[in-house]
Motif scaffolding. Structure first.
Motif, short mmCIF file in Angstrom:
data_model
loop_
_atom_site.label_atom_id
_atom_site.label_comp_id
_atom_site.label_asym_id
_atom_site.label_seq_id
_atom_site.Cartn_x
_atom_site.Cartn_y
_atom_site.Cartn_z
N LEU A 273 0.82 -1.21 0.00
CA LEU A 273 0.00 0.00 0.00
C LEU A 273 0.85 1.26 0.00
O LEU A 273 0.36 2.35 -0.27
CB LEU A 273 -0.93 0.01 1.22
CG LEU A 273 -1.91 -1.17 1.28
CD1 LEU A 273 -2.74 -1.11 2.55
CD2 LEU A 273 -2.83 -1.17 0.06
N ILE A 467 3.61 8.92 -8.20
CA ILE A 467 3.25 8.39 -6.88
C ILE A 467 1.74 8.48 -6.71
O ILE A 467 1.15 9.54 -6.92
CB ILE A 467 3.96 9.18 -5.78
CG1 ILE A 467 5.48 9.05 -5.94
CG2 ILE A 467 3.54 8.69 -4.40
CD1 ILE A 467 6.26 9.92 -4.99
N GLY A 468 1.13 7.38 -6.35
CA GLY A 468 -0.31 7.38 -6.14
C GLY A 468 -1.11 7.14 -7.40
O GLY A 468 -2.32 7.02 -7.36
N LEU B 380 5.33 9.66 5.36
CA LEU B 380 4.15 8.85 5.67
C LEU B 380 3.41 9.36 6.89
O LEU B 380 2.19 9.26 6.97
CB LEU B 380 4.56 7.39 5.88
CG LEU B 380 5.26 6.73 4.69
CD1 LEU B 380 5.53 5.27 4.98
CD2 LEU B 380 4.43 6.86 3.42
N ARG B 480 -1.97 2.95 3.31
CA ARG B 480 -1.99 3.87 2.18
C ARG B 480 -1.97 5.30 2.71
O ARG B 480 -2.94 5.74 3.36
CB ARG B 480 -3.26 3.64 1.37
CG ARG B 480 -3.31 4.38 0.06
CD ARG B 480 -2.48 3.68 -0.96
NE ARG B 480 -2.55 4.33 -2.26
CZ ARG B 480 -1.56 4.28 -3.13
NH1 ARG B 480 -0.44 3.63 -2.85
NH2 ARG B 480 -1.68 4.85 -4.29
N PRO B 481 -0.90 6.06 2.47
CA PRO B 481 -0.88 7.45 2.96
C PRO B 481 -1.90 8.29 2.19
O PRO B 481 -1.98 8.22 0.96
CB PRO B 481 0.55 7.91 2.69
CG PRO B 481 1.11 6.95 1.71
CD PRO B 481 0.35 5.68 1.79
N VAL B 484 -1.00 10.61 -0.96
CA VAL B 484 -0.75 10.18 -2.34
C VAL B 484 -2.01 10.27 -3.19
O VAL B 484 -1.95 10.12 -4.41
CB VAL B 484 -0.18 8.74 -2.41
CG1 VAL B 484 1.09 8.62 -1.60
CG2 VAL B 484 -1.21 7.72 -1.96
#
Lengths: 655, 505
Positions: A273, A467-468, B380, B480-481, B484
C-alpha cells in the motif's frame, strides 16, 4: 509486340497487386474494426486472433525433469532420510551416515510433502499433481494405500489424538485442509482454510494443527492484506481459530516449539500500500516470524537486519529442546538460526505496543538471530534428526540436500540427488527467478511476488509513473509465454524488456539482470504452464459450466438482441489463450489512471489469480460485473440474471 | 533440446575466440606499453609511508598537508616484507597517501600533490613503478578516493583548510568522476561529506556532521550513505554515542563497519579503532580491539577474516617515547596489535591494504531525471518520531510542515509550508540539489520538531521517509498514505542567495 505484351502483363500484375494490397488493407482495417472496434490496424497482426494453438505454446512442450528435492523426513532412529522428488515422480531414501542414496522408488503424481508415523514404518506422501495422499511401507517402499484429498496438496502432518491417529493435509489450490483418519484411511473432514494453505504442524499432544496459508486473503481495494494461520482440531477437523497474520504472505512453513506452546510461522511482511519510492529499509517487503503464543496472541518479529535481508522464508524446523529454530531463506540461500531463549526473553519484556510494531524494527533481529548458515541455491524444505544434531536442508535448484552439524553450525556435506541441471536453460532461468541477490541487499526475488510463477494477489504502486497513480495488480506468469505485449498497458513488447533494465530501475534498484541470465529467465517464464491446463482439457463440462460457456460465446441476448462484436467476451478473450493480446477500453479507468486502454489478460487459470482488473479492485470474478461493470463496456451483462452470472463464473473456473 | 543448445553455443565460439585472441593481444600490448610487465607477487600490500621526522617545509595549509607531510609516499610492498621489496607508486609527487585498490586488484588510486603549493588531486599509480597519472583536476583539490561498481572514482572536493573541515562556507562534497573525466556532484548538504568508501551493496558510505535540532554545538560526526547517483541520502550509524570525530570507515568481514574515532579532529589525535554491526548500526558501537592501547591509523580487510591495521609500534598510553606506525594483522576482538607484518622505523606505515581482487560492489540503476529541477518528497506520518515528549509536557500534534533551505552564511530560509493530511502524511515537490530542512508545526504554528537543512533530493528523485526523526532502521507500516491521493504541494526553489549548490552533471 511481344515486348509490349510483357509490359502490359507486368503493369496489369502490378496494378492487380496494388489493388489487392490496398483492398486487403482496407478489408483488414474493416475486419479489425468490426471485431475489436479499433479504428486503425496499429500493430495488429493476423496472429493476434488466428494461427494460435495451445500445442504451439512453449509451456506445452516437454521439458527436462530434475531431481529437485522437496519435502524431507527423517526416520525416528535418525538413520534414514526420505526425500520427495516431485519433478521426477520419485521418492529417494538416503543413509544419513554415509550421505548416499540407498533406494529410489516411483511415486506417481508429484510427491511433494512427507510425514512419518512415530514408529517410522509408514511414510505418508502428498502428491501435488494427483491430489492424493499415498501411504508407503518404509521397509520396501511399496505403496500400500492412497486416498484423494483437495486440490494440489503440498504438506502433511501426522498426529496421535485420543480419537485415533490423524493426518492433516494442506490443499494449496482448493484453499482447504483435509483431516484424515489413518486406520482406516478416510477423509473425516475438509475445512476451508485461508488462501493457499501451504504448511501444517501439529502440537506435541496433537490437540491442535497449525496451518500456514501462503497468500493473503483478498481484501477490499487499497485495504491491508492479511494472511491467516488456521488452527484446526485434528481429532474431528473442527476449526478452532483463525489468526490473522497482519499484512503478511508467502508463509510456506510452520513449526511448533516444544515446551513453550508456541507456533512459529515465517512470513513476508508486505508493504504494497506504500508507494515504491525506494527499496532501502525494507520499504517494499521484509521477512519475519509470526510467534503464536496461545490461541490469541500473535507477535510478528523481523528476521532481516538493517542492512541485510533474507528473502523468501520457506521451511522452519525447531530442535527437540525447543531452544533453536532454523528458518530457510529460499531467495537468499541461507538458514537463519533463531535462539528461542533470547526471543522468549525479548517477548517477555516487550510491552504490547512494542510487540505490535516489532516487525518494522530492522535492528531487532540481532537480539535473537545468532547465525546465518549459507546454503546452495533455493533451499525450500528442512528436517532435523530426532536428536537435533543434524539439520537437512533441500537445495532445490542444486538437486541435493545439505547436511549441517547443529553444534558447530558447519556443513557436514551433501546428499547428491542429481546433476543440478546446469545445462538446462529453464533450470538456470529458475535460479535467476528465485535469486534475491539481483535486488538491493537481497531484499526479494521475482518469486517473492510470483510464488511458483503465479500471483501474490496484491496490487502495487510503482513510482516510475507517478506516486499514487496507476496502481497495478500483479499478474500471473503461468501461461504468460507468447502473450506479448506485457504490462497492463501493453508497453513492453517482450519478456526481456519487461524484466530488463526497466525492472532494475523501478524495483530491484541494482544492476540489471545480465543478458545471459535474462535469456534463461525468459526460457523459464515461457515454460510455466497455466495451472492444471492438461487436466482441464480433458474435463467434461457440467450443465452449469456449459450454460456459462454459451454465455461466454453469446452473440445475441436471449431476447434476440445482437451483442456488439467488440463487447462479446470471446472477442477480446479469444480462445485458445482467451486473449487477443490487444488493448481495450472496458470502462475500468480510475481517476488515477493515465489511460483507459488495458491489455486483455489471458484467462487460463483465471479462477486462481484473484484479485481482478488492472488495479486489482475486484476481489472476486463476480465483482467484475456486480460492482465494476460500467455501461456494459466489459461485456454486455445487463441482461444477466444472478444464475447466469454464476454459470459464467463456473465456466471461467474451467479455463 | 540439449543438442540445439550445444549447437547454438558452439556457433559463436569461433568469432568469440578470435575476439578473445585480439583482446588478449591488445591487453598484452597495453601491459607492455604501460610498463606493467613487472609482476606483482601475490600477498602484496599497498600502503602509505609518512616520514617520522618530516623535513622542514611549509606549514600545513590544509587537512591533507597535515596528514601527508612532504615526503609521504605510496608504496607497493611485496612479501617477504622488507626494504628490498618496495616499489614507489607515487614517484614524482611531493606527497601522497590514502591508497585504494580497485575490486579487480589491479588498479591503485591515491591522493597526491605534484608540487608544493599545488592542489591535491587523485592519481592512478602504475604497478610497474612509472610516474602516476592524474585523474582529477578539481579546483580546490580532491581527496579521499574510492571506487564504485563501474570503476568510476568517487572523491571529496575541495580539500578543506586546516581546522575548517566542518566550518567551511563551501564544504567539501562528494563527486564521482566518470570514464570521460567529467565530475558530477553527489552530495548537497551544508556540512562536509568526506572519507567515502563503497559498500558491497553499492552505496557510498561517508562521514559528515550530524545536524541535530541543537544546532550550534560542536559537530558530532556520523556515517551516512548515498547511492552512486547522489540519491537516497540516509543516516547509517553513530548518534552522539562516543568520541565525536570519526574517519576512514571501512566495510570489514563479519558484518562490521570499522572506523577510527577520536576526541579531536586534528591529525595527531589519538585514534581508536571502533566498529558498528551492520545488522544494527545505531545500537552496536564498540571498541574493535578492547584493551589495545596503541593508536590506530587505519583499518582494512585482510585475508580471510583478519584485518590489516596500522598501529603505533612502540607507543603505549602514557609513553612519551612514541614509535612509528607499522602494519599488523589482527582479528576483531583481540587486545594486542597482533602479528607484525611490516615496519620501517624511519617511516609511519599507514593505510595498508591488500593488492588483491575482491568481489565487486553492486551497481545502481539511477531513477533520476536530469531534465527536471525538482524531486518529490513523501512523508508517511510527520507525527511519527523517536523523540520522546519530556515528562509532564503534553504531546503536540503537527498540522503543517515548513520546508527550509540552507543559507550559505548559516541559518535557513523558509521555502513554504505543507498541510498534513489526517494521517500525518504529506507529499511535496521540492527543489532538487538543495539542502533541505523541515519544521513540524502545531495548530498555533509552534515548532514541534526541527531538522536543519541537511538532506536533498536529486532531479526527478522520489524520496520518502517514515516520519520526522523516526526511529532508525525502521520499515513503514503497510498503510496507504492519504497524501498520495492528492497532487504534491509545490514548494518553490530558494531565492538565488540561498542556492548554494551548483551540480555538475
Amino acid at each position: 509486340m511481344k515486348r509490349r505484351g510483357y509490359i502490359a502483363l507486368m503493369l496489369a500484375a502490378l496494378m492487380g497487386s496494388a489493388g489487392l494490397g490496398v483492398g486487403g488493407y482496407f478489408w483488414s482495417v474493416g475486419h479489425v474494426r468490426r471485431w475489436t472496434g479499433r479504428p486503425e490496424l496499429g500493430y495488429v497482426g493476423c496472429n493476434h486472433c488466428h494461427f494460435v494453438s495451445l500445442e504451439k505454446m512453449p509451456w506445452s512442450h516437454p521439458r527436462p525433469r530434475h531431481a529437485a528435492p522437496a519435502g524431507l523426513a527423517v526416520t525416528p532412529d535418525g538413520t534414514r532420510l526420505f526425500v520427495a522428488l516431485d519433478d521426477r515422480d520419485e521418492l529417494a531414501e538416503a543413509d544419513t551416515a554415509t550421505r548416499k542414496i540407498t533406494r529410489r522408488v516411483a511415486v506417481a503424481g508429484g510427491p511433494f510433502g512427507l510425514a512419518l508415523d512415530p514408529t517410522g514404518e509408514r511414510l505418508y506422501v502428498v502428491c501435488r499433481d494427483a491430489d492424493r495422499v499415498a501411504v508407503l511401507d518404509t521397509r520396501d517402499l511399496r505403496e500400500l494405500d492412497s486416498i484423494e484429498v483437495g486440490t494440489a496438496p503440498v504438506s502433511i502432518a501426522f498426529g496421535r489424538t485420543p480419537a485415533g491417529d490423524r493426518l492433516v493435509v494442506a490443499n494449496s489450490m482448493s484453499d482447504n485442509v483435509s483431516v484424515l483418519s489413518v486406520a482406516p484411511l478416510e477423509e473425516l473432514a475438509r475445512r476451508e482454510a485461508g488462501r493457499e494453505p501451504y504448511a501444517v504442524a501439529l502440537a506435541a499432544d496433537a490437540s491442535v494443527a497449525y496451518v500456514a496459508n501462503r497468500l493473503a486473503i483478498p481484501a477490499d481495494y487499497l485495504s491491508r492484506p492479511d494472511a491467516e494461520l488456521t488452527l484446526i482440531d485434528p481429532a474431528g477437523g473442527r476449526i478452532l481459530a483463525r489468526h490473522p497474520l497482519i499484512s503478511a504472505h508467502l508463509s510456506e512453513g510452520v513449526a511448533v516449539v516444544p515446551h513453550r506452546g508456541w507456533a512459529l510461522t515465517p512470513l513476508i511482511q508486505v508493504r504494497n500500500l506504500v508507494p515504491i519510492t525506494q527499496v532501502v529499509q525494507g520499504w517494499v517487503m521484509s521477512t519475519g516470524l509470526a510467534v503464536s503464543q496461545g490461541r490469541d496472541a500473535v507477535t510478528q518479529v523481523p528476521l532481516d537486519e538493517a542492512n541485510a535481508f533474507f528473502a523468501d522464508p520457506a521451511a522452519i524446523v525447531v530442535d527437540p529442546a525447543g531452544q533453536r529454530a532454523y528458518v530457510v531463506s529460499a531467495g537468499s540461500d541461507a538458514v537463519s538460526v533463531v535462539d528461542l531463549d533470547k526471543l522468549g526473553h525479548w517477548l517477555a519484556h516487550a510491552d504490547a505496543a512494542t510487540r505490535q510494531d516489532a516487525i518494522h524494527d530492522l535492528s531487532l533481529a540481532a537480539e535473537y538471530v545468532v547465525a546465518r548458515i549459507p546454503t546452495g541455491r533455493n533451499p525450500r524444505h528442512a528436517a532435523l534428526s530426532p536428536d537435533g544434531r543434524a539439520l537437512f536442508v533441500s537445495e532445490r535448484l542444486e538437486d541435493r540436500v545439505l547436511v549441517v552439524d547443529t553444534a558447530s553450525l558447519q556443513p557436514l556435506g551433501h546428499i547428491v540427488l542429481g546433476d543440478g541441471g546446469a545445462a538446462d536453460p529453464i533450470r538456470r532461468g529458475e535460479r535467476v527467478f528465485t535469486k534475491a541477490a539481483h535486488t538491493f541487499q537481497n531484499q526479494f526475488s521475482c518469486r517473492s511476488c510470483h510464488p511458483d510463477g503465479h500471483v501474490d494477489g496484491l496490487s502495487y504502486d510503482f513510482d516510475g509513473d507517478g506516486i499514487g497513480d496507476n496502481l497495478l495488480d500483479n499478474r500471473t506468469l503461468q501461461g504468460v509465454g507468447k502473450t506479448e505485449p506485457f504490462k497492463w498497458i501493453g508497453k513492453n513488447p517482450s519478456l526481456e524488456v519487461q524484466c530488463g533494465p526497466r525492472f532494475a530501475r523501478v524495483l530491484m534498484r541494482t544492476d540489471p539482470i545480465p543478458p545471459a541470465d535474462l535469456k534463461d529467465l525468459t526460457a523459464y517464464l515461457e515454460s510455466l504452464p497455466p495451472p492444471r491446463w492438461e487436466r482441464k482439457q480433458q474435463l467434461e463440462l457440467t450443465p452449469a459450466q456449459e450454460r456459462g460457456r454459451r454465455l461466454f460465446f453469446a452473440t445475441v441476448t436471449p431476447a434476440g438482441q445482437p451483442i456488439p462484436r467488440d463487447r462479446q467476451c470471446h472477442t477480446c478473450h479469444r480462445p485458445p489463450l482467451f486473449t487477443n493480446r490487444l488493448l481495450s477500453s472496458v470502462g475500468t479507468k480510475a481517476p488515477t489512471d493515465a489511460t483507459d486502454q488495458f491489455d486483455a489478460p489471458h484467462l487460463l487459470g483465471i479462477a486462481h489469480s484473484a484479485p481482478y482488473l488492472h488495479d486489482g479492485r475486484a476481489k472476486t470474478l463476480e465483482e467484475l460485473w456486480t460492482i465494476y461493470q460500467t455501461n456494459d463496456l466489459h461485456g454486455v451483462s445487463s441482461y444477466w440474471s444472478k444464475h447466469m452470472l454464476n454459470d459464467l463464473i463456473e465456466y471461467l473456473k474451467t479455463l | 533440446m540439449n543438442e540445439s543448445v550445444a549447437h547454438s553455443s558452439a556457433r559463436p565460439r569461433q568469432p568469440a575466440g578470435r575476439i578473445a585472441l585480439g583482446l588478449a593481444g591488445l591487453v598484452g600490448l597495453g601491459l607492455l606499453a604501460g610498463g606493467c610487465g613487472r609482476s606483482v607477487p601475490s600477498g602484496s600490500l599497498v600502503l602509505a609511508q609518512v616520514p617520522v621526522a618530516p623535513g622542514a617545509s611549509a606549514t600545513a595549509a590544509d587537512v591533507l598537508d597535515e596528514r601527508y607531510p612532504a615526503g609521504s609516499r605510496v608504496l607497493l610492498v611485496s612479501p617477504p616484507f622488507g626494504p628490498d621489496n618496495l616499489r614507489v607508486l607515487s614517484r614524482g609527487l611531493v606527497a601522497a597517501g590514502d591508497p585504494v585498490v580497485a575490486p579487480d586488484g589491479r588498479r591503485v588510486i591515491f591522493v597526491g600533490k605534484m608540487a608544493p603549493g599545488q592542489a591535491w588531486q587523485i592519481y592512478e599509480g602504475r604497478l610497474g613503478g612509472q610516474r602516476p597519472k592524474a585523474l582529477t583536476a578539481m579546483p580546490g583539490g580532491a581527496m579521499h578516493p574510492a571506487l564504485i561498481a563501474t570503476d568510476e572514482i568517487v572523491f571529496s572536493s575541495p580539500v578543506p583548510k586546516l581546522g575548517e573541515i566542518w566550518t567551511a562556507i563551501e564544504p567539501a562534497a562528494l563527486y564521482a568522476r566518470d570514464h570521460a573525466g567529467q565530475a558530477r556532484r553527489l552530495t548537497f548538504g551544508r556540512r562536509a561529506a568526506v572519507e567515502p568508501t563503497v559498500l558491497q551493496d553499492g552505496r557510498i558510505l561517508f562521514v559528515s556532521a550530524r545536524v541535530d535540532p541543537e544546532e550550534g554545538k560542536a559537530p558530532s560526526l556520523a556515517l551516512f550513505t548515498v547511492n552512486n547517483d547522489g540519491s537516497e541520502v540516509l543516516a547509517y550509524a553513530l548518534n552522539r554515542d562516543g568520541a565525536p570525530f570519526v574517519r576512514r570507515p571501512r566495510e570489514l568481514p563479519g558484518g562490521l563497519i570499522g572506523f577510527l574515532a577520536s576526541e579531536s579532529e586534528r591529525e595527531h589525535a589519538t585514534l581508536r579503532a571502533e566498529a558498528v554491526r551492520s545488522a544494527r548500526p545505531f545500537a552496536s558501537r564498540t571498541n574493535l580491539f578492547p584493551g589495545a592501547v596503541a593508536p590506530c591509523r587505519s583499518l582494512e580487510p585482510g585475508a580471510d577474516a583478519s584485518l590489516l591495521a596500522c598501529f603505533e609500534s612502540r607507543g603505549a598510553a602514557g609513553s612519551e617515547n612514541r614509535g612509528s606506525f607499522a602494519v599488523y594483522r589482527i582479528a576483531p576482538g583481540e587486545t594486542a596489535p597482533g602479528e607484525l607484518v611490516f615496519d620501517d622505523p624511519a617511516w609511519h606505515e599507514v593505510e595498508a591494504t591488500r593488492l588483491a581482487a575482491r568481489s565487486r560492489p553492486m551497481g545502481h540503476m539511477s531513477a533520476m531525471n536530469p531534465e527536471r529541477d525538482t524531486g518529490i518528497l513523501l512523508c508517511l506520518d510527520a507525527n511519527f518520531t523517536r523523540v520522546r515528549v519530556p515528562a509532564g509536557q503534553p504531546a503536540r500534534t503537527a498540522e503543517r510542515v515548513r520546508v527550509l533551505a540552507a543559507r550559505p552564511a548559516g541559518g535557513s530560509e523558509a521555502l513554504g509550508e505543507v498541510v498534513l493530511q489526517s494521517d500525518g502524511s504529506f507529499m511535496a515537490e521540492v527543489p532538487a540539489d538543495t539542502a533541505l530542512g523541515f519544521e513540524s508545526l502545531d495548530a498555533e504554528g509552534q515548532v514541534i520538531h526541527r531538522l536543519a537543512p541537511s538532506i536533498w533530493v536529486r532531479p526527478g528523485e522520489n524520496r520518502s521517509c517514515v516520519g520526522c526523526h523516526e526511529p532508525y532502521n525502521r520499515s513503514p507500516r503497510n498503510a496507504r498514505p492519504l497524501a498520495v491521493g492528492l497532487p504534491p504541494a509545490r514548494i518553490p526553489g530558494p531565492s538565488p542567495v540561498v542556492t548554494q549548490t551548483t551540480p555538475t552533471r
